[in-house]
Scaffold this active site. Structure first.
Site, PDB file in Angstrom:
ATOM      1  N   HIS A   1      65.672 -82.403  43.058  1.00  0.00           N
ATOM      2  CA  HIS A   1      64.446 -81.659  43.275  1.00  0.00           C
ATOM      3  C   HIS A   1      64.683 -80.180  43.541  1.00  0.00           C
ATOM      4  CE1 HIS A   1      60.268 -81.493  42.928  1.00  0.00           C
ATOM      5  NE2 HIS A   1      60.313 -80.566  43.856  1.00  0.00           N
TER       6      HIS A   1
ATOM      7  N   HIS B   1      69.711 -84.063  25.081  1.00  0.00           N
ATOM      8  CA  HIS B   1      68.716 -82.985  25.056  1.00  0.00           C
ATOM      9  C   HIS B   1      68.440 -82.508  26.478  1.00  0.00           C
ATOM     10  CE1 HIS B   1      64.968 -80.804  24.598  1.00  0.00           C
ATOM     11  NE2 HIS B   1      64.360 -81.680  25.363  1.00  0.00           N
TER      12      HIS B   1
ATOM     13  N   ARG C   1      58.199 -93.464  28.489  1.00  0.00           N
ATOM     14  CA  ARG C   1      59.150 -92.474  27.979  1.00  0.00           C
ATOM     15  C   ARG C   1      60.461 -93.162  27.563  1.00  0.00           C
ATOM     16  NH1 ARG C   1      61.224 -89.421  33.473  1.00  0.00           N
ATOM     17  NH2 ARG C   1      62.495 -88.298  31.993  1.00  0.00           N
TER      18      ARG C   1
ATOM     19  N   HIS D   1      59.536 -88.208  45.984  1.00  0.00           N
ATOM     20  CA  HIS D   1      58.339 -88.348  45.151  1.00  0.00           C
ATOM     21  C   HIS D   1      58.713 -88.695  43.712  1.00  0.00           C
ATOM     22  CE1 HIS D   1      58.419 -83.718  44.357  1.00  0.00           C
ATOM     23  NE2 HIS D   1      59.086 -84.343  43.437  1.00  0.00           N
ATOM     24  N   HIS D   2      60.004 -88.619  43.384  1.00  0.00           N
ATOM     25  CA  HIS D   2      60.467 -89.102  42.083  1.00  0.00           C
ATOM     26  C   HIS D   2      60.665 -90.612  42.111  1.00  0.00           C
ATOM     27  CE1 HIS D   2      61.337 -85.033  40.522  1.00  0.00           C
ATOM     28  NE2 HIS D   2      61.619 -84.766  41.772  1.00  0.00           N
TER      29      HIS D   2
ATOM     30  N   SER E   1      81.019 -74.000  38.079  1.00  0.00           N
ATOM     31  CA  SER E   1      80.576 -72.720  37.532  1.00  0.00           C
ATOM     32  C   SER E   1      79.340 -72.220  38.272  1.00  0.00           C
ATOM     33  CB  SER E   1      80.292 -72.887  36.043  1.00  0.00           C
ATOM     34  OG  SER E   1      79.514 -71.823  35.575  1.00  0.00           O
ATOM     35  N   SER E   2      78.387 -73.106  38.512  1.00  0.00           N
ATOM     36  CA  SER E   2      77.160 -72.703  39.206  1.00  0.00           C
ATOM     37  C   SER E   2      77.446 -72.258  40.630  1.00  0.00           C
ATOM     38  CB  SER E   2      76.168 -73.862  39.259  1.00  0.00           C
ATOM     39  OG  SER E   2      75.698 -74.143  37.985  1.00  0.00           O
TER      40      SER E   2
ATOM     41  N   ASP F   1      78.883 -53.139  39.871  1.00  0.00           N
ATOM     42  CA  ASP F   1      79.224 -54.393  39.184  1.00  0.00           C
ATOM     43  C   ASP F   1      78.889 -55.521  40.143  1.00  0.00           C
ATOM     44  OD1 ASP F   1      80.553 -56.551  37.758  1.00  0.00           O
ATOM     45  OD2 ASP F   1      81.621 -54.989  36.665  1.00  0.00           O
TER      46      ASP F   1
ATOM     47  N   LYS G   1      51.559 -67.593  44.984  1.00  0.00           N
ATOM     48  CA  LYS G   1      52.163 -66.788  43.925  1.00  0.00           C
ATOM     49  C   LYS G   1      51.182 -66.553  42.785  1.00  0.00           C
ATOM     50  CE  LYS G   1      56.977 -67.711  44.652  1.00  0.00           C
ATOM     51  NZ  LYS G   1      57.352 -66.316  44.520  1.00  0.00           N
TER      52      LYS G   1
ATOM     53  N   THR H   1      53.066 -72.083  46.035  1.00  0.00           N
ATOM     54  CA  THR H   1      52.996 -71.825  44.596  1.00  0.00           C
ATOM     55  C   THR H   1      51.656 -71.205  44.240  1.00  0.00           C
ATOM     56  OG1 THR H   1      54.304 -73.832  44.404  1.00  0.00           O
ATOM     57  CG2 THR H   1      53.550 -72.842  42.367  1.00  0.00           C
TER      58      THR H   1
ATOM     59  N   GLU I   1      67.055 -78.629  42.386  1.00  0.00           N
ATOM     60  CA  GLU I   1      67.464 -78.178  41.055  1.00  0.00           C
ATOM     61  C   GLU I   1      66.249 -77.736  40.234  1.00  0.00           C
ATOM     62  OE1 GLU I   1      70.199 -77.700  39.362  1.00  0.00           O
ATOM     63  OE2 GLU I   1      69.413 -77.640  37.322  1.00  0.00           O
TER      64      GLU I   1
ATOM     65  N   TYR J   1      63.637 -76.338  41.336  1.00  0.00           N
ATOM     66  CA  TYR J   1      63.244 -75.006  41.775  1.00  0.00           C
ATOM     67  C   TYR J   1      64.290 -73.970  41.412  1.00  0.00           C
ATOM     68  CZ  TYR J   1      59.461 -77.458  43.813  1.00  0.00           C
ATOM     69  OH  TYR J   1      58.358 -78.248  43.949  1.00  0.00           O
TER      70      TYR J   1
ATOM     71  N   SER K   1      57.076 -61.602  38.380  1.00  0.00           N
ATOM     72  CA  SER K   1      56.681 -60.614  39.385  1.00  0.00           C
ATOM     73  C   SER K   1      57.168 -59.219  39.031  1.00  0.00           C
ATOM     74  CB  SER K   1      57.224 -61.010  40.758  1.00  0.00           C
ATOM     75  OG  SER K   1      56.769 -62.290  41.103  1.00  0.00           O
TER      76      SER K   1
ATOM     77  N   TRP L   1      68.794 -88.137  31.301  1.00  0.00           N
ATOM     78  CA  TRP L   1      69.482 -87.011  31.947  1.00  0.00           C
ATOM     79  C   TRP L   1      69.599 -87.227  33.440  1.00  0.00           C
ATOM     80  CZ3 TRP L   1      68.417 -83.230  35.628  1.00  0.00           C
ATOM     81  CH2 TRP L   1      67.126 -83.210  36.137  1.00  0.00           C
TER      82      TRP L   1
END
Lengths: 186, 555
Positions: free
Chosen positions: B273, B96, B470, B322-323, B189-190, B125, B351, B348, B275, B277, B288, B161
Site C-alpha cells: 500500500h 505487465h 480479473r 483493505h486489499h 536500487s530503490s 549534483d 490536494k 487527497t 508502494e 503512494y 503542483s 504481480w
C-alpha cells in the site's frame, strides 16, 4: 563555496546517510519481528483460526447448559496424499464447558505407506481460541500403511467464555503429506 | 512582488562557474572530467546523465510492459481462447504488472528526481553521485533477469504481480528464484536511490532555502523517499521468505508446515500500500508545479499541500488490509481498515481542491504540460472515487478480484501517474534538450491518449460491476461488448505512445523551436534560471535565494 562549508556539507551528508541507514536497519528488524509478532497476535486473538498446537487442560468452569453450540467438522485432503479423512458425525451440538469426543477415520487409499498430518482451522476466527483440545490426532504426524484404516479421537471442549454471538463453530481439517519433511520417499 | 526586494540578477550568475571557465574549475571536484568514450554512460556520475538514463530506461520498460498489456487485450478482444494459452496469458498479466510498477513508473519518477531535484534546490549534483550510478545500473540487470524468465523452462512468473503465496511458492514455476533475485536488485536500487535523494534534499539546498521554501516536487519526493526506506525492506523480507520456502524447506507461508498464507498477504500489502503512494506522491508534486505555471498564479495552499502529502504517507501504513477484506478478517478489523482508508480521501481531496483553487481566476493557457496536468486531475479523481467505493468493506465483497478493481488502479496509475510523468516530460523537455516538444505531435499524443485510456479503462468499471473476474483469459458472453471496447482503446492508447517517442526523439535531435531559459511564461523556480538546455554542470556556486521573492510559499 569555500572549502570549509564544503566540508561541512560533506559531514552533513554523512550524517544523513548514517541516519537513513539506521532507519533502514530498524525497518529490516521490524520486518523480521513481524513474523513472531504475527504469530503471537494470532495466538492471542485467534485471528487466523489456528488452535493450540499442544493438548490443553480441561477448563474447570461450569457447563453452560443455557446454550448449545453447533460444531461442524469439515475434512479435506491436500494434493499429493492419497488419504481420506472423515468425521464420524459431521455435526454435533455441545454445551460450552462440556468435554466431548468426536471420532475421525483415516484411510490410506494408496499403494504405499505415507506420513501425513491434519492441520486444523476454526472459523469464525473469533471462536478459535475458545476451542480447546484435550486430545487430537492433529498434534503429531500419522503414518498409515498401504490400505490401512485407523480411528482416531478428538477430545475437545468449547470454552464457556465463548462470545454469545458465536452460535456455530466450524473445524476444518486439511490433510497434508509429511513424507518429505520426515525424509521418506513421497 | 514587493519593491524593496532585489530583482533577479543576471541570469548568467546561475551558470556553472566551471562551464563558464570560471574559478571553480580548478577546484578539486570528482565530476570535473566527464567520462568519455564507450564507457561514458556506464561510468557517469552526473545527475543529469543518470536522470536521462533512468528516463530512457523507464520509457523502454513502458513499451515492453505495454506490448505485454496488448497481448492481454488481444486475447480478451473476444470471448474464447483466441491467441495464447492460459499459462502464457497469466505470465503476460504478471509481467505487465511487474514491469510497469517496478520498471516503468518507479524509475521514471527517480529519473525526474535525478534531473530536477538538484536544479530545483540549487545543488551542483546529487549528494552521492557514485551511488547514484550504481542505483541506476542495478535496474537493467534486474529487469534483464526478470524478462529472461519468460524464456526459461516452465515460463516466467504467472502468479499475478502481487505474487500471493502459495501460488508463488508451492505452485510457482521453477524460474521464481530468478524473479526473487530481480526483485531484490530492484529493491536495493530503490533504497539506495531514496537515501541519495534524502541526503541531497536535506544537505544541498541553496543557502536561504528552508524546507517550507522547497518546490512541491521536492517535498513529495522527500516524503516518497522515506516511504521507500520504510517499506522496501518489507518487500525484501517477503521475497526472501518465499525463497526460503521454495528452496530451503521452511514454511512461512505453507499451512502444511504450520505457516500461514494470509501472513504473506499482510506482509505484501504492508509493503504494497505505501508502494501505491510511492507511485503517486511525486505525481502530485509534478502537478503542483505545472498547474500554477499555466494558471499564472502561485499554488493555493502550499503548506496544506505539504501536510496533506505527509498525512497520506502516514495513513498509508495503517490501511493495508483493505486489499484483504475477503480473507476473513474480524469485523473490528474490517471497520478499522474501512474507516482509515476512507480517511485518506480527506488529504487527497485537499490536494484536488487546492489545484482547483489555483486554477480559479487564473490566466489559464493550455500548453501541452497543462493539458496532461488537467487530464490528470480529472482522471485521477475518477480513480480516487472508485477507490472510496472499494474502501466500503461490504461492497468490496462484490468488487473484489473483478475488473472494477482493475479499472480503479489503472485509473490512478495510467491516467494518473503516467499522465503526470508525461506532463513532467513535456514541461521539462525544453530544459533538458533546449527545444520545445513538437506542438502538433504533442497535441495528437494527448488527445489520442485521453480517448484511448478512457476507452480502455472506463468500460472495465461496468464489466467489473457485472462480475467479470480479473486475470482470466476467457469470459462469459455478456462481457463481450465491454471487452471489445477496452481492447480497441488499449491498442489506441498503446500505439499513440509512439507519438510520444517521436516527440522525445525530435527533442533529443534538437529539432524544434529553440527554448529560452524560461520556456513557460508563468514558471517559477531555480531550474528556469539556467540556460536551456541545462549545461552538464550547474550551480557549482549556489544560486541566490531570497524566500520573500523566490519561495513558492511566500505570501
Amino acid at each position: 563555496m569555500s572549502a570549509n562549508s564544503r566540508q561541512e556539507v560533506q559531514r552533513g551528508i554523512a550524517r544523513t546517510v548514517r541516519r537513513s541507514l539506521l532507519l533502514l536497519l530498524a525497518m529490516v528488524g521490524f520486518t523480521l519481528a513481524l513474523i513472531p509478532l504475527y504469530d503471537v497476535f494470532c495466538e492471542v486473538t485467534g485471528l487466523n483460526g489456528k488452535t493450540a498446537a499442544q493438548a490443553q487442560v480441561i477448563s474447570g468452569e461450569q457447563i453452560d447448559t443455557s446454550r448449545s453450540i453447533e460444531v461442524q467438522f469439515i475434512t479435506r485432503t491436500h494434493a499429493g496424499l492419497p488419504w481420506a479423512l472423515a468425521a464420524e458425525n459431521t455435526s454435533m451440538r455441545v454445551h460450552p464447558g462440556e468435554v466431548v469426543r468426536a471420532d475421525f477415520e483415516f484411510v490410506n487409499l494408496g499403494q504405499e505407506a505415507h506420513w501425513g498430518k491434519a492441520v486444523p482451522s476454526v472459523s469464525p476466527s473469533e471462536g478459535a481460541r475458545y476451542f480447546r483440545k484435550m486430545e487430537c490426532f492433529c498434534f503429531r504426524e500419522q503414518r498409515l500403511e498401504a490400505g490401512e484404516r485407523s480411528q482416531m479421537p478428538l477430545v475437545f471442549q468449547v470454552d464457556p467464555d465463548l462470545p454469545r454471538e458465536v452460535k456455530q463453530l466450524t473445524l476444518a481439517y486439511t490433510l497434508y503429506s509429511h513424507d518429505q519433511a520426515l525424509g521418506e520417499k513421497p | 512582488m514587493s519593491s524593496t526586494l532585489p530583482p533577479h540578477s543576471d541570469k548568467q550568475q546561475a551558470l556553472s562557474d566551471s562551464a563558464a571557465g570560471g574559478a571553480a574549475a580548478s577546484a578539486a571536484d570528482h565530476h570535473q572530467s566527464a567520462p568519455s568514450g564507450p564507457l561514458r554512460w556506464l561510468l557517469t556520475t552526473n545527475h543529469k546523465e543518470i536522470g536521462s538514463l533512468y528516463l530512457l530506461f523507464s520509457l523502454l520498460m513502458f513499451f515492453i510492459g505495454g506490448v505485454l498489456a496488448l497481448v492481454v487485450r488481444a486475447e480478451l478482444f473476444q470471448p474464447g481462447l483466441m491467441f495464447v494459452q492460459p499459462e502464457f496469458f497469466n505470465q503476460m498479466t504478471t509481467m505487465h504488472g511487474l514491469i510497469m510498477v517496478f520498471g516503468a513508473i518507479m524509475p521514471a519518477f527517480v529519473g525526474l528526481a535525478n534531473w530536477m531535484l538538484p536544479l530545483q534546490i540549487g545543488a551542483p549534483d546529487m549528494a552521492l553521485p557514485r551511488l547514484n550510478n550504481f542505483s541506476f545500473w542495478l535496474l537493467p540487470v534486474a529487469f534483464t533477469l526478470l524478462l529472461s524468465t519468460l524464456f526459461m523452462e516452465g515460463g516466467g512468473p504467472n502468479f499475478g504481480w502481487t505474487f500471493y503465496a502459495p501460488l508463488s511458492t508451492t505452485y510457482a514455476p521453477p524460474s521464481t528464484s530468478f524473479f526473487i533475485l530481480a526483485m531484490h536488485l530492484a529493491g536495493i536500487s530503490s533504497i539506495l536511490g531514496a537515501i541519495n535523494i534524502i541526503a541531497t534534499i536535506l544537505n544541498l539546498r541553496t543557502p536561504g532555502m528552508r524546507l517550507m521554501d522547497m518546490p512541491l516536487f521536492v517535498w513529495t519526493w522527500l516524503i516518497t523517499a522515506f516511504l521507500l526506506i520504510a517499506v522496501m525492506p518489507v518487500l525484501a523480507g517477503v521475497v526472501t521468505m518465499m525463497l526460503l520456502d521454495i528452496n530451503f524447506g521452511t514454511s512461512f507461508f505453507d499451512a502444511a508446515g504450520g505457516g500461514d498464507p494470509v501472513l504473506f498477504q499482510h506482509l505484501f500489502w504492508f509493503f504494497g500500500h505505501p508502494e501505491v503512494y510511492i507511485m503517486i506522491l511525486p505525481a502530485f508534486g509534478i502537478i503542483s508545479a505545472i498547474v500554477p505555471t499555466f494558471a499564472r498564479k502561485r499554488l493555493f495552499g502550499y503548506a496544506s499541500m505539504v501536510y496533506a502529502t505527509a498525512s497520506i504517507a502516514l495513513l498509508s501504513f495503517v490501511v493495508w488490509a483493505h486489499h484483504m477484506f475477503t480473507v476473513g478478517l474480524p469485523l473490528v478489523a474490517e471497520l478499522f481498515f474501512m474507516y482509515t482508508t476512507m480517511l485518506i480521501a480527506v488529504p487527497t481531496g485537499v490536494k484536488v481542491f487546492n489545484w482547483m483553487a489555483t486554477l480559479f481566476r487564473g490566466s489559464i493557457s493550455f500548453e501541452l504540460p497543462m493539458l496532461f496536468a488537467l487530464a490528470f486531475i480529472v482522471q485521477f479523481t475518477i480513480g480516487g472515487l472508485s477507490g472510496v467505493m472499494l474502501a466500503i468493506s461490504p461492497a468490496d465483497f462484490q468488487y473484489h478480484d473483478t475488473y472494477f478493481v482493475v479499472a480503479h488502479f489503472h485509473y490512478v496509475l495510467v491516467p494518473g501517474a503516467v499522465f503526470a510523468i508525461l506532463a513532467a516530460a513535456y514541461y521539462w523537455l525544453p530544459k533538458w534538450t533546449g527545444v520545445y516538444p513538437s506542438e502538433k505531435l504533442g497535441q495528437a499524443h494527448f488527445w489520442l491518449s485521453v480517448i484511448g485510456v478512457n476507452l480502455t479503462f472506463f468500460p472495465m468499471h461496468f464489466s467489473g460491476l457485472a462480475g467479470m473476474p480479473r486475470r482470466i483469459p476467457d469470459y462469459a458472453l455478456q462481457f463481450a461488448d465491454f471487452n471489445l471496447l477496452s481492447s480497441i482503446g488499449g491498442f489506441l492508447f498503446g500505439t499513440s505512445q509512439l507519438l510520444f517517442l517521436a516527440v522525445v526523439i525530435l527533442c533529443m535531435r534538437k529539432k524544434g523551436k529553440k527554448a529560452p531559459a524560461n520556456p513557460w511564461e508563468g514558471a517559477e523556480g531555480l531550474e528556469w534560471q539556467l540556460p536551456s538546455p541545462a549545461p552538464l554542470h550547474t550551480f557549482d556556486t549556489p544560486p541566490e535565494f531570497i524566500p520573500e521573492r523566490d519561495s513558492p510559499s511566500r505570501s
